[in-house]
Design an enzyme around this catalytic site. Structure first.
Site, PDB file in Angstrom:
ATOM      1  N   ARG A 135      21.502  -8.324 -11.672  1.00 29.72           N
ATOM      2  CA  ARG A 135      22.651  -8.945 -12.331  1.00 29.72           C
ATOM      3  C   ARG A 135      22.214  -9.824 -13.501  1.00 29.72           C
ATOM      4  NH1 ARG A 135      25.645 -13.623 -10.203  1.00 29.72           N
ATOM      5  NH2 ARG A 135      27.444 -13.933 -11.554  1.00 29.72           N
ATOM      6  N   HIS A 139      23.496  -9.141 -17.210  1.00 34.15           N
ATOM      7  CA  HIS A 139      24.307 -10.122 -17.921  1.00 34.15           C
ATOM      8  C   HIS A 139      23.623 -10.658 -19.173  1.00 34.15           C
ATOM      9  CE1 HIS A 139      27.632 -11.257 -14.850  1.00 34.15           C
ATOM     10  NE2 HIS A 139      27.263  -9.989 -14.707  1.00 34.15           N
ATOM     11  N   TRP A 278      30.163  -4.159  -1.921  1.00 36.42           N
ATOM     12  CA  TRP A 278      30.827  -2.913  -2.294  1.00 36.42           C
ATOM     13  C   TRP A 278      30.446  -1.762  -1.378  1.00 36.42           C
ATOM     14  CZ3 TRP A 278      29.064  -6.367  -5.983  1.00 36.42           C
ATOM     15  CH2 TRP A 278      29.973  -6.762  -6.979  1.00 36.42           C
TER      16      TRP A 278
END
Length: 379
Positions: A135, A139, A278
């Site tokens: 991540r 990002h 998820w």
């Protein structure tokens, strides 16, 4: 209803195999990989929730005076104002033996050290910092704007409060802090290169595809921080996805391929406001994100948090509105179906689009054919 029941039974039975050991990364079939992944998830005792919301620049290559002694080796590292670094190697009499130019072997050592820390530091979320490292790499790269040629991984400007405090970057301090000891051990690598290389390492160590990578990013100062709002908002739908990713230069296929990174990690209520994983394999890279989108029945979760979806089968998985947009939109959905059907196709296209993401806006001196491939420690 019968189909849903069979699916629930299948998911429940696949979670009974016992082993949390990372096995050979490519030999397993898709079925074996999924069974292992789900067992990893369900056996984990760490059920926290993961995902959610430095130096002056110049073109003149002169030394700005930041000098650090190289640990046991006794070498002297001279930092340049463009984020690069030289090492004057000294002999027993103090004579300079040359300038240090990192090779692939040097970057492999950085990779191996990151991988070793990922193995040792298993006290985060489902037992791995891997997803939050991915991540961070995502990002820091996903701020690129093709019209202004600003943002992207070149700069590592998330080190500074204006960008580090953006809502989309909430929780990423954990990833930056995790990598600080690596930077201290290898002071010649820029934060920009370190963060992206760490993302590559995390993907590969979580049994994902081999991701070609090349160095050449520089670190920039606070004046280069990007404005808030350049990263995706999970509460939005397909028009938002096309606007955000289109600004970076991605098409529909690439948007869906990059979304496959949601196979790993979790959302946290204290970061994005959303909650849950998820997939059943939050620390293993698979194409399960796509199969779950298509095969499971999803409804709105009844809770006090923001709008999100919950699987009707186990009630332990979540999807964001941006995730569901991929099967509501027919152009997106055809790629979801392709990736759900063929794990290898997903790995190939995910690899290619991740390489593109990590290189957006970087003024490389090297050529694409100079990219390196690193050997996973679990190979």
């Amino acid at each position: 209803m019968a189909s849903a029941a069979r699916s629930c039974t299948r998911l429940a039975s696949s979670a009974t195999a016992a082993s949390r050991t990372y096995t050979i990364r490519t030999a397993a079939s898709t079925t074996t990989r999924r069974a292992f992944a789900r067992q990893t998830f369900q056996n984990s005792s760490r059920r926290g929730y993961a995902s959610g919301p430095s130096g002056a620049s110049s073109k003149t290559p002169y030394i700005i005076g930041a000098l650090a002694l190289a640990g046991a080796g006794g070498g002297a590292y001279f930092f340049l104002n463009n984020g690069g670094l030289l090492q004057a190697r000294e002999g027993s009499s103090g004579e300079t033996r040359g300038v240090f130019t990192p090779t692939k072997d040097d970057y492999q050592k950085v990779y191996n050290h990151i991988a070793s820390r990922l193995e040792e530091k298993d006290d985060y979320d489902d037992g791995s910092y891997g997803p939050v490292i991915v991540r961070l790499a995502w990002h820091c790269s996903g701020t690129y704007d093709k019209l202004t040629n600003t943002g992207g991984s070149n700069g590592a400007t998330m080190r500074f409060a204006p960008e580090g405090d953006h809502g989309a970057n909430a929780g990423l301090k954990a990833a930056r802090d995790f990598l600080d000891p690596v930077k201290q051990r290898f002071p010649w690598i820029t934060y920009s290169d370190l963060w992206t290389l760490a993302g590559v390492c995390a993907i590969q160590e979580m049994q994902g595809p081999i991701i070609p990578w090349r160095p050449g990013r520089t670190d920039r100062d606070v004046s280069m921080c990007t404005p808030d709002g350049r990263l995706p908002d999970g509460a939005k739908e397909q028009s938002h996805l096309r606007a955000i990713f289109g600004r970076m230069g991605f098409d529909d296929r690439e948007i869906v391929a990059l979304s496959g990174a949601h196979a790993i990690g979790r959302c946290h209520t204290d970061r994005s406001g959303f909650e849950g994983p998820w997939s059943f394999s939050p620390t293993v890279v698979t194409n399960d994100y796509y199969t779950l989108l298509l095969e499971q029945k999803w409804n709105f979760r009844k809770w006090d948090g923001p709008k999100q979806y919950q699987d009707m089968c186990s009630k332990s998985l979540m999807m964001l509105p941006t995730d569901m947009a991929l099967i509501k939109d027919k152009e997106f959905k055809k790629h979801v179906e392709r990736y759900a059907k063929d794990h290898d196709v997903f790995f190939k296209e995910f690899r290619d689009v991740l390489v593109k993401l990590l290189e957006l806006g970087v003024p490389f001196q090297s050529k694409p054919e100079d990219r390196m491939e690193f050997v996973p420690t679990n190979a």
